[in-house]
Design a protein around this motif. Structure first.
Motif, PDB file in Angstrom:
ATOM      1  N   PRO A  80      -0.400  -8.883  68.580  1.00 49.25           N
ATOM      2  CA  PRO A  80      -1.644  -8.794  67.739  1.00 49.25           C
ATOM      3  C   PRO A  80      -2.211 -10.256  67.515  1.00 49.25           C
ATOM      4  O   PRO A  80      -3.528 -10.212  67.358  1.00 49.25           O
ATOM      5  CB  PRO A  80      -0.896  -8.378  66.481  1.00 49.25           C
ATOM      6  N   VAL A  81      -1.463 -11.107  67.637  1.00 47.79           N
ATOM      7  CA  VAL A  81      -2.262 -12.522  67.726  1.00 47.79           C
ATOM      8  C   VAL A  81      -3.061 -12.820  68.638  1.00 47.79           C
ATOM      9  O   VAL A  81      -4.239 -13.373  68.260  1.00 47.79           O
ATOM     10  CB  VAL A  81      -1.013 -13.943  67.756  1.00 47.79           C
ATOM     11  N   ALA A  82      -3.009 -12.233  69.963  1.00 47.64           N
ATOM     12  CA  ALA A  82      -4.210 -12.451  70.893  1.00 47.64           C
ATOM     13  C   ALA A  82      -5.412 -11.771  70.306  1.00 47.64           C
ATOM     14  O   ALA A  82      -6.525 -12.557  70.358  1.00 47.64           O
ATOM     15  CB  ALA A  82      -3.924 -11.732  72.022  1.00 47.64           C
ATOM     16  N   TYR A  83      -5.355 -10.663  69.667  1.00 46.42           N
ATOM     17  CA  TYR A  83      -6.720 -10.055  69.288  1.00 46.42           C
ATOM     18  C   TYR A  83      -7.169 -10.819  67.980  1.00 46.42           C
ATOM     19  O   TYR A  83      -8.242 -10.831  67.772  1.00 46.42           O
ATOM     20  CB  TYR A  83      -6.303  -8.488  68.923  1.00 46.42           C
ATOM     21  N   GLN A  84      -6.264 -11.164  67.069  1.00 48.32           N
ATOM     22  CA  GLN A  84      -6.824 -11.831  66.162  1.00 48.32           C
ATOM     23  C   GLN A  84      -7.528 -13.325  66.449  1.00 48.32           C
ATOM     24  O   GLN A  84      -8.549 -13.578  65.907  1.00 48.32           O
ATOM     25  CB  GLN A  84      -5.582 -12.363  65.061  1.00 48.32           C
ATOM     26  N   GLU A 144      -6.207 -29.507  64.030  1.00 48.28           N
ATOM     27  CA  GLU A 144      -4.953 -29.296  63.404  1.00 48.28           C
ATOM     28  C   GLU A 144      -4.841 -27.799  63.217  1.00 48.28           C
ATOM     29  O   GLU A 144      -4.039 -27.248  63.401  1.00 48.28           O
ATOM     30  CB  GLU A 144      -4.889 -29.841  62.060  1.00 48.28           C
ATOM     31  N   ILE A 145      -6.072 -26.997  62.824  1.00 48.48           N
ATOM     32  CA  ILE A 145      -6.092 -25.780  62.622  1.00 48.48           C
ATOM     33  C   ILE A 145      -5.725 -24.980  64.018  1.00 48.48           C
ATOM     34  O   ILE A 145      -5.197 -24.107  64.322  1.00 48.48           O
ATOM     35  CB  ILE A 145      -7.309 -25.026  61.985  1.00 48.48           C
ATOM     36  N   ARG A 146      -6.558 -25.630  65.061  1.00 44.91           N
ATOM     37  CA  ARG A 146      -6.494 -24.961  66.405  1.00 44.91           C
ATOM     38  C   ARG A 146      -4.763 -25.075  66.735  1.00 44.91           C
ATOM     39  O   ARG A 146      -4.172 -24.153  67.555  1.00 44.91           O
ATOM     40  CB  ARG A 146      -7.076 -25.912  67.488  1.00 44.91           C
ATOM     41  N   LEU A 147      -4.102 -26.352  66.556  1.00 47.11           N
ATOM     42  CA  LEU A 147      -2.632 -26.465  66.757  1.00 47.11           C
ATOM     43  C   LEU A 147      -2.045 -25.755  66.145  1.00 47.11           C
ATOM     44  O   LEU A 147      -0.989 -25.028  66.697  1.00 47.11           O
ATOM     45  CB  LEU A 147      -2.149 -27.803  66.545  1.00 47.11           C
ATOM     46  N   MET A 148      -2.150 -25.079  64.928  1.00 47.01           N
ATOM     47  CA  MET A 148      -1.205 -24.074  64.123  1.00 47.01           C
ATOM     48  C   MET A 148      -1.559 -22.757  64.802  1.00 47.01           C
ATOM     49  O   MET A 148      -0.661 -21.781  64.824  1.00 47.01           O
ATOM     50  CB  MET A 148      -1.728 -24.113  62.706  1.00 47.01           C
ATOM     51  N   ARG A 149      -2.945 -22.394  65.149  1.00 51.64           N
ATOM     52  CA  ARG A 149      -3.330 -21.345  66.091  1.00 51.64           C
ATOM     53  C   ARG A 149      -2.244 -21.411  67.144  1.00 51.64           C
ATOM     54  O   ARG A 149      -1.623 -20.116  67.572  1.00 51.64           O
ATOM     55  CB  ARG A 149      -4.732 -21.162  66.185  1.00 51.64           C
ATOM     56  N   ARG A 150      -2.207 -22.299  67.887  1.00 53.05           N
ATOM     57  CA  ARG A 150      -1.580 -22.166  69.198  1.00 53.05           C
ATOM     58  C   ARG A 150       0.021 -22.011  68.866  1.00 53.05           C
ATOM     59  O   ARG A 150       0.652 -21.589  69.735  1.00 53.05           O
ATOM     60  CB  ARG A 150      -1.572 -23.810  69.867  1.00 53.05           C
ATOM     61  N   LEU A 151       0.381 -22.650  67.743  1.00 51.47           N
ATOM     62  CA  LEU A 151       1.696 -22.535  67.349  1.00 51.47           C
ATOM     63  C   LEU A 151       2.290 -21.063  67.194  1.00 51.47           C
ATOM     64  O   LEU A 151       3.226 -20.397  67.462  1.00 51.47           O
ATOM     65  CB  LEU A 151       2.073 -23.238  66.132  1.00 51.47           C
ATOM     66  N   LEU A 152       1.326 -20.317  66.408  1.00 53.74           N
ATOM     67  CA  LEU A 152       1.548 -19.012  66.184  1.00 53.74           C
ATOM     68  C   LEU A 152       1.410 -17.986  67.405  1.00 53.74           C
ATOM     69  O   LEU A 152       2.166 -17.253  67.712  1.00 53.74           O
ATOM     70  CB  LEU A 152       0.255 -18.277  65.232  1.00 53.74           C
ATOM     71  N   TYR A 153       0.318 -18.461  68.471  1.00 55.98           N
ATOM     72  CA  TYR A 153       0.418 -17.741  69.460  1.00 55.98           C
ATOM     73  C   TYR A 153       1.704 -18.084  70.416  1.00 55.98           C
ATOM     74  O   TYR A 153       1.901 -17.122  71.360  1.00 55.98           O
ATOM     75  CB  TYR A 153      -0.806 -18.227  70.487  1.00 55.98           C
ATOM     76  N   LEU A 157       7.898 -18.768  79.105  1.00 58.95           N
ATOM     77  CA  LEU A 157       8.563 -18.540  78.008  1.00 58.95           C
ATOM     78  C   LEU A 157       9.349 -19.989  77.564  1.00 58.95           C
ATOM     79  O   LEU A 157       9.304 -20.388  76.353  1.00 58.95           O
ATOM     80  CB  LEU A 157       9.874 -17.596  78.251  1.00 58.95           C
ATOM     81  N   VAL A 158       9.740 -20.771  78.604  1.00 60.98           N
ATOM     82  CA  VAL A 158      10.246 -22.236  78.516  1.00 60.98           C
ATOM     83  C   VAL A 158       9.186 -22.930  77.842  1.00 60.98           C
ATOM     84  O   VAL A 158       9.312 -23.654  76.996  1.00 60.98           O
ATOM     85  CB  VAL A 158      10.705 -22.557  79.904  1.00 60.98           C
ATOM     86  N   TYR A 159       7.920 -22.720  78.658  1.00 59.83           N
ATOM     87  CA  TYR A 159       6.875 -23.760  77.982  1.00 59.83           C
ATOM     88  C   TYR A 159       6.431 -23.402  76.556  1.00 59.83           C
ATOM     89  O   TYR A 159       5.897 -24.217  75.836  1.00 59.83           O
ATOM     90  CB  TYR A 159       5.232 -23.398  78.968  1.00 59.83           C
ATOM     91  N   ALA A 160       6.443 -22.135  76.266  1.00 56.29           N
ATOM     92  CA  ALA A 160       5.909 -21.858  74.940  1.00 56.29           C
ATOM     93  C   ALA A 160       7.060 -22.337  73.826  1.00 56.29           C
ATOM     94  O   ALA A 160       6.697 -22.662  72.794  1.00 56.29           O
ATOM     95  CB  ALA A 160       6.074 -20.234  74.768  1.00 56.29           C
ATOM     96  N   LEU A 161       8.386 -22.145  74.296  1.00 48.67           N
ATOM     97  CA  LEU A 161       9.130 -22.718  73.371  1.00 48.67           C
ATOM     98  C   LEU A 161       9.212 -24.300  73.170  1.00 48.67           C
ATOM     99  O   LEU A 161       9.143 -24.779  72.203  1.00 48.67           O
ATOM    100  CB  LEU A 161      10.761 -22.528  73.869  1.00 48.67           C
ATOM    101  N   ASP A 162       9.147 -24.867  74.204  1.00 52.42           N
ATOM    102  CA  ASP A 162       8.733 -26.546  74.444  1.00 52.42           C
ATOM    103  C   ASP A 162       7.400 -26.702  73.383  1.00 52.42           C
ATOM    104  O   ASP A 162       7.649 -27.625  72.606  1.00 52.42           O
ATOM    105  CB  ASP A 162       8.465 -26.838  75.659  1.00 52.42           C
ATOM    106  N   GLU A 163       6.422 -25.984  73.698  1.00 54.99           N
ATOM    107  CA  GLU A 163       5.255 -26.429  72.952  1.00 54.99           C
ATOM    108  C   GLU A 163       5.606 -25.897  71.678  1.00 54.99           C
ATOM    109  O   GLU A 163       4.791 -27.005  70.747  1.00 54.99           O
ATOM    110  CB  GLU A 163       4.027 -25.525  73.568  1.00 54.99           C
ATOM    111  N   ALA A 164       6.108 -25.029  71.009  1.00 52.97           N
ATOM    112  CA  ALA A 164       6.226 -24.830  69.674  1.00 52.97           C
ATOM    113  C   ALA A 164       7.070 -25.986  68.886  1.00 52.97           C
ATOM    114  O   ALA A 164       6.713 -26.283  67.896  1.00 52.97           O
ATOM    115  CB  ALA A 164       6.904 -23.313  69.649  1.00 52.97           C
TER     116      ALA A 164
END
Length: 427
Positions: free
Chosen positions: A67-71, A89-98, A310-317
């Motif tokens: 759903p986040v992709a569509y939002q 900063e908002i872009r980063l929070m969106r990235r975190l949600l993604y 998956l590792v990248y997303a965890l690292d990035e978060a």
């Protein structure tokens, strides 16, 4: 004349309802169909007449896994139409949600939808009988992604905290810090499972297709970027429809897409092959340990690429949480008539939105191009080539490998069937 038919009435371990048909005549594959028979849901039509602010929440209902992709694509398109630029900063929070979405979606696909194919099981439940520890680790990894989506998005399925211009409420530093240990633990568990995944027996099969993804200014492509391809294209997202043409085929309730007339692939293989140099150091180490080179063209090895992501997303978060400075939840949005384009990288690939809005902010036209529609012609071509070279295999073995070939793309059939042209002839 000899004939052979490989048919699966309903595919297992994919999201949505579809089947497969391959017909062979005199030793030659003559017909290949990925039959998507799930009824279309007409989301573009549902959006017409609705207020621009409703687009993120309405389109989120297209898929419960991404759903986040569509939002995010909807938000970017509306902000493009209104000339709104959100702070970094908002872009980063969106990235975190993604990141949360990538974690839960990739964990689901890797361990419950795809790994059973390589380990010889019919399902994740069957797999748990011999690999209980793997399944329990996978559930914890997925839960970490769901928890991250809840903290940032308000809930893990169809988040409610997203709006055009930012968020309704920005999570606090203590809230983000509380989820960090679970993300670190999940990353450690993925690393422990890499040798198992890298040891799978992958068919020797490569595809020659054009790769298309976003190209981000900062890091691996996720929540924004320009349109890039393996042939050197770099263009703004607004040019998407100049290159992509969709068409109906009789056997599918999802549109088929081509890029400049070519078969093309979006998703993990495209992202990795175009942007492996943007991975975090740890994710790059995992890619090397898994035996991946600078690009990957074997769709069966996509499970390894998803593991790297998956590792990248965890690292990035974890990185975003550690560096989070805090900011306002949203920026003002001034409504005006216009057309906006937005695209993000769903777990399965590039997701494009276009909206036309009037001076009151009402949506007058909408177009959504999901990843599975873009990949569907390449899936069918994979089957054509794969079967042609393996006609000597026993029927049940070849059928199972064909299903695996489809699951390589983690197709989201429900995402793909949101639109269908209808022509009524009255006589």
């Amino acid at each position: 004349m000899t004939a052979r038919t490989i048919k699966v009435g309903t595919l297992a371990r994919v999201e949505g309802e579809g089947g497969m048909l391959v017909e062979v005549h005199d030793g030659r594959v003559e017909k290949v169909q990925l039959n998507i028979f799930e009824p279309p849901r007409f989301f573009e039509a549902l959006l017409r007449g609705r207020d621009y602010s409703e687009a993120p929440d309405i389109t989120a209902r297209i898929c419960g896994i991404c759903p986040v992709a569509y939002q995010m694509s909807a938000c970017l398109a509306m902000e493009d139409a209104f000339g709104v630029t959100v702070p970094d900063e908002i872009r980063l929070m969106r990235r975190l949600l993604y990141c949360g979405e990538w974690i839960e979606s990739h964990a689901l696909h890797i361990f419950f939808l795809h790994a059973p194919d390589f380990l010889g099981f019919d399902s994740g439940i069957d797999m748990a009988r011999e690999h209980r520890g793997v399944v329990e680790s996978a559930l914890r990894i997925k839960r970490a992604g769901n928890e991250l989506m809840s903290v940032v998005g308000g809930r893990s399925v169809h988040p409610v905290n997203v709006k055009v211009g930012g968020f309704h409420r920005m999570p606090t530093v203590p809230e983000l810090a509380a989820i960090r240990p679970d993300l670190v633990a999940a990353r450690d568990e993925v690393l422990e499972l890499v040798p198992l995944l890298a040891g799978f027996d992958f068919p020797d099969f490569e595809q020659p297709y054009l790769y298309v993804s976003l190209g981000a200014d900062n890091g691996y492509p996720l929540e924004s970027g320009a349109l890039v391809s393996s042939e050197g294209l770099r263009a703004p997202v607004r040019d998407f429809e100049e290159h992509v043409v969709e068409e109906h085929v009789a056997h599918s309730n999802a549109l088929h897409a081509r890029f400049d007339g070519q078969l093309y692939v979006v998703g993990p293989l495209a992202r990795y092959s175009l942007h492996a140099d943007a991975l975090s150091p740890l994710a790059a180490q995992v890619a090397h340990a898994a035996g991946l080179g600078p690009q990957c063209r074997n769709p069966f090895r996509s499970i390894l690429v998803r593991t790297v992501e998956l590792v990248y997303a965890l690292d990035e978060a974890i990185r975003i949480i550690d560096d989070w400075p805090g900011c306002v939840a949203a920026v003002p949005v001034e409504v005006r008539a216009g057309v906006g384009h937005g695209a993000t990288e769903a777990p399965r690939g590039l997701l494009y939105h276009r909206y036309r809005v009037d001076e009151s902010g009402a949506i007058t036209e909408a177009q959504i191009v999901p990843p599975t529609s873009q990949n569907q012609p390449s899936v069918e071509d994979d089957l054509r080539v794969f079967v042609q070279d393996r006609l000597d295999l026993p029927h049940d073995v070849l059928t199972q490998q064909c299903e695996t070939a489809i699951r390589n793309y983690d197709p989201c059939i429900s995402c793909a069937t949101h639109f269908l042209c209808l022509r009524v002839d009255s006589r």
